[in-house]
Motif scaffolding. Structure first.
Motif, PDB file in Angstrom:
ATOM      1  N   GLY A  83       0.795  -1.226   0.000  1.00  0.00           N
ATOM      2  CA  GLY A  83       0.000   0.000   0.000  1.00  0.00           C
ATOM      3  C   GLY A  83       0.822   1.268   0.000  1.00  0.00           C
ATOM      4  N   LYS A  84       2.157   1.147   0.002  1.00  0.00           N
ATOM      5  CA  LYS A  84       3.031   2.318   0.054  1.00  0.00           C
ATOM      6  C   LYS A  84       3.050   3.046  -1.280  1.00  0.00           C
ATOM      7  N   CYS A  85       3.075   4.376  -1.221  1.00  0.00           N
ATOM      8  CA  CYS A  85       3.207   5.197  -2.412  1.00  0.00           C
ATOM      9  C   CYS A  85       4.685   5.230  -2.802  1.00  0.00           C
ATOM     10  N   LEU A  86       5.000   4.751  -4.011  1.00  0.00           N
ATOM     11  CA  LEU A  86       6.388   4.663  -4.459  1.00  0.00           C
ATOM     12  C   LEU A  86       6.831   5.913  -5.201  1.00  0.00           C
ATOM     13  N   ALA A  87       5.923   6.534  -5.913  1.00  0.00           N
ATOM     14  CA  ALA A  87       6.253   7.738  -6.675  1.00  0.00           C
ATOM     15  C   ALA A  87       4.962   8.453  -7.047  1.00  0.00           C
ATOM     16  N   LYS A  88       5.105   9.738  -7.413  1.00  0.00           N
ATOM     17  CA  LYS A  88       3.924  10.523  -7.783  1.00  0.00           C
ATOM     18  C   LYS A  88       4.340  11.610  -8.768  1.00  0.00           C
ATOM     19  N   ILE A  89       3.554  11.767  -9.814  1.00  0.00           N
ATOM     20  CA  ILE A  89       3.733  12.876 -10.749  1.00  0.00           C
ATOM     21  C   ILE A  89       2.627  13.869 -10.451  1.00  0.00           C
ATOM     22  N   LYS A  90       3.007  15.113 -10.108  1.00  0.00           N
ATOM     23  CA  LYS A  90       2.007  16.102  -9.722  1.00  0.00           C
ATOM     24  C   LYS A  90       2.307  17.447 -10.375  1.00  0.00           C
ATOM     25  N   ALA A  91       1.359  18.348 -10.298  1.00  0.00           N
ATOM     26  CA  ALA A  91       1.427  19.586 -11.066  1.00  0.00           C
ATOM     27  C   ALA A  91       2.597  20.467 -10.669  1.00  0.00           C
ATOM     28  N   ASN A  92       3.019  20.450  -9.405  1.00  0.00           N
ATOM     29  CA  ASN A  92       4.098  21.337  -8.985  1.00  0.00           C
ATOM     30  C   ASN A  92       5.433  20.622  -8.873  1.00  0.00           C
ATOM     31  N   ASP A  93       5.591  19.496  -9.571  1.00  0.00           N
ATOM     32  CA  ASP A  93       6.887  18.819  -9.589  1.00  0.00           C
ATOM     33  C   ASP A  93       7.895  19.643 -10.401  1.00  0.00           C
ATOM     34  N   ALA A  94       9.104  19.677  -9.914  1.00  0.00           N
ATOM     35  CA  ALA A  94      10.276  20.196 -10.618  1.00  0.00           C
ATOM     36  C   ALA A  94      10.370  21.720 -10.723  1.00  0.00           C
ATOM     37  N   PRO A  95       9.353  22.466 -11.193  1.00  0.00           N
ATOM     38  CA  PRO A  95       9.527  23.918 -11.304  1.00  0.00           C
ATOM     39  C   PRO A  95       9.782  24.557  -9.942  1.00  0.00           C
ATOM     40  N   PRO A  96      10.542  25.666  -9.882  1.00  0.00           N
ATOM     41  CA  PRO A  96      10.837  26.327  -8.606  1.00  0.00           C
ATOM     42  C   PRO A  96       9.603  26.949  -7.992  1.00  0.00           C
ATOM     43  N   LYS A  97       9.687  27.223  -6.706  1.00  0.00           N
ATOM     44  CA  LYS A  97       8.571  27.845  -6.009  1.00  0.00           C
ATOM     45  C   LYS A  97       8.452  29.312  -6.410  1.00  0.00           C
ATOM     46  N   GLU A  98       7.319  29.928  -6.038  1.00  0.00           N
ATOM     47  CA  GLU A  98       7.042  31.304  -6.450  1.00  0.00           C
ATOM     48  C   GLU A  98       8.122  32.262  -5.943  1.00  0.00           C
ATOM     49  N   GLU A  99       8.549  32.090  -4.670  1.00  0.00           N
ATOM     50  CA  GLU A  99       9.529  33.020  -4.129  1.00  0.00           C
ATOM     51  C   GLU A  99      10.881  32.844  -4.798  1.00  0.00           C
ATOM     52  N   GLU A 100      11.193  31.650  -5.252  1.00  0.00           N
ATOM     53  CA  GLU A 100      12.446  31.411  -5.953  1.00  0.00           C
ATOM     54  C   GLU A 100      12.391  32.001  -7.357  1.00  0.00           C
ATOM     55  N   GLU A 101      11.203  32.048  -7.945  1.00  0.00           N
ATOM     56  CA  GLU A 101      11.068  32.589  -9.289  1.00  0.00           C
ATOM     57  C   GLU A 101      11.398  34.083  -9.320  1.00  0.00           C
ATOM     58  N   GLU A 102      11.137  34.805  -8.221  1.00  0.00           N
ATOM     59  CA  GLU A 102      11.370  36.241  -8.195  1.00  0.00           C
ATOM     60  C   GLU A 102      12.856  36.554  -8.347  1.00  0.00           C
ATOM     61  N   GLU A 103      13.735  35.625  -7.969  1.00  0.00           N
ATOM     62  CA  GLU A 103      15.165  35.844  -8.063  1.00  0.00           C
ATOM     63  C   GLU A 103      15.702  35.493  -9.446  1.00  0.00           C
ATOM     64  N   CYS A 104      14.878  34.875 -10.301  1.00  0.00           N
ATOM     65  CA  CYS A 104      15.307  34.483 -11.630  1.00  0.00           C
ATOM     66  C   CYS A 104      15.240  35.677 -12.566  1.00  0.00           C
ATOM     67  N   SER A 105      15.893  35.530 -13.701  1.00  0.00           N
ATOM     68  CA  SER A 105      15.755  36.533 -14.740  1.00  0.00           C
ATOM     69  C   SER A 105      14.333  36.506 -15.277  1.00  0.00           C
ATOM     70  N   SER A 106      13.944  37.542 -15.993  1.00  0.00           N
ATOM     71  CA  SER A 106      12.577  37.595 -16.492  1.00  0.00           C
ATOM     72  C   SER A 106      12.294  36.427 -17.411  1.00  0.00           C
ATOM     73  N   SER A 107      13.249  36.036 -18.265  1.00  0.00           N
ATOM     74  CA  SER A 107      13.029  34.911 -19.165  1.00  0.00           C
ATOM     75  C   SER A 107      12.980  33.609 -18.399  1.00  0.00           C
ATOM     76  N   GLY A 108      13.827  33.465 -17.379  1.00  0.00           N
ATOM     77  CA  GLY A 108      13.827  32.239 -16.583  1.00  0.00           C
ATOM     78  C   GLY A 108      12.533  32.065 -15.833  1.00  0.00           C
ATOM     79  N   SER A 109      12.004  33.175 -15.289  1.00  0.00           N
ATOM     80  CA  SER A 109      10.730  33.121 -14.585  1.00  0.00           C
ATOM     81  C   SER A 109       9.612  32.728 -15.529  1.00  0.00           C
ATOM     82  N   ARG A 110       9.641  33.304 -16.733  1.00  0.00           N
ATOM     83  CA  ARG A 110       8.595  32.996 -17.693  1.00  0.00           C
ATOM     84  C   ARG A 110       8.643  31.519 -18.098  1.00  0.00           C
ATOM     85  N   ASN A 111       9.865  30.999 -18.321  1.00  0.00           N
ATOM     86  CA  ASN A 111       9.999  29.600 -18.724  1.00  0.00           C
ATOM     87  C   ASN A 111       9.509  28.653 -17.646  1.00  0.00           C
ATOM     88  N   SER A 112       9.840  28.948 -16.366  1.00  0.00           N
ATOM     89  CA  SER A 112       9.412  28.063 -15.290  1.00  0.00           C
ATOM     90  C   SER A 112       7.892  28.103 -15.141  1.00  0.00           C
TER      91      SER A 112
END
Length: 274
Positions: free
Chosen positions: A205-234
């Motif tokens: 019954g253990k969950c081994l893995a999950k694909i979800k909507a917020n996987d991989a892309p940086p969090k909102e506060e981390e996006e503010e430190e990115c360049s404008s193009s990097g933020s848009r891409n993420s």
């Protein structure tokens, strides 16, 4: 492997061999047959119910030989929720009654209390492990044929309440289940219908893995430190992942390539790969 077809016009069942797509030389034309279930090598024929019993037959798929005929006693005036067959085991459930697990070879019977086993919306039999899955109210459970609950899943709440088996894949070893599931509240970082793809161990019954909507892309506060193009891409990537997880209508896992394929109601196919 066999495939069963039914002609409503003629009330005739025909059995085809999937190895060469040829029709086996027998057909079933008894109009009192209500339902046919297929298990490896055998078929269960359910006939029109009598007042206090339902007539049943077990046939050989190869040649249609009747292996066993018998009547299963029923409670009068209570509808039959289901009659399912797994090899020599027969599962019978009536409304508000205990589950009956009958061994048709020796008539031995096990009863499971209706408080422990409630009528599911669907079954999947695991022939390799001699177990079966039940689906009820988005939940999946694993049972053995002694009527014992083997597994409850820790994180596997299905997206569809009525169990759309197009969105469920069982691996060939029957040790993992991959399903389109409801996303956790903390995973839903945006409005929309994005679910998740959950991979769980059937025996633990253990969950081994999950694909979800917020996987991989940086969090909102981390996006503010990115360049404008990097933020848009993420942000674009977050949107693409979320959209791919919306309204999934079919799911398949390629075990050789270790890739998951999903299709949605808009007709798009997505491939999820390591």
């Amino acid at each position: 492997m066999a495939r069963l077809t039914y002609s409503a016009q003629d009330s005739v069942y025909k059995v085809f061999d999937l190895n060469n797509y040829s029709m086996l030389y027998y057909s079933i034309s008894d109009k009192s047959v209500q339902e046919i279930k297929i298990s490896p090598g055998i078929m269960l024929l359910t006939f029109k119910r009598a007042t206090s019993h339902v007539p049943l037959q077990i046939l050989s798929i190869e040649d249609g030989t009747v292996l066993k005929s018998f009547n299963h006693l029923l409670h009068k005036k209570k509808k039959v929720d289901f009659i399912e067959q797994f090899n020599e085991k027969l599962l019978v459930k009536q409304e508000n009654e205990n589950l009956q697990i009958l061994d048709v070879r020796n008539a031995e019977q096990i009863q499971v209390s209706t408080t422990e086993f409630m009528t599911p919306s669907a079954f999947i039999f695991l022939y390799e492990n001699q177990l079966f899955l039940t689906f009820r109210n988005r939940n999946v459970s694993v049972w053995n044929f002694r009527g014992e609950l083997v597994t409850s899943f820790e994180d596997h709440l299905l997206w569809h309440p009525d169990c759309n088996t197009n969105n469920i894949y069982i691996t060939s070893d029957q040790d993992m289940i991959i399903s389109y599931c409801k996303a956790d509240t903390e995973d839903q970082w945006m409005e929309g219908n994005a679910g998740s793809i959950n991979i769980s161990n059937i025996l633990t019954g253990k969950c081994l893995a999950k694909i979800k909507a917020n996987d991989a892309p940086p969090k909102e506060e981390e996006e503010e430190e990115c360049s404008s193009s990097g933020s848009r891409n993420s942000k674009q990537r977050k949107t693409a992942v979320a959209e791919a997880l919306e309204d999934i209508t079919s799911l398949f896992y390629d075990e050789e390539r270790n890739e998951i394929y999903t299709g949605n109601r808009h007709g798009f196919l997505h491939v999820w790969s390591n």
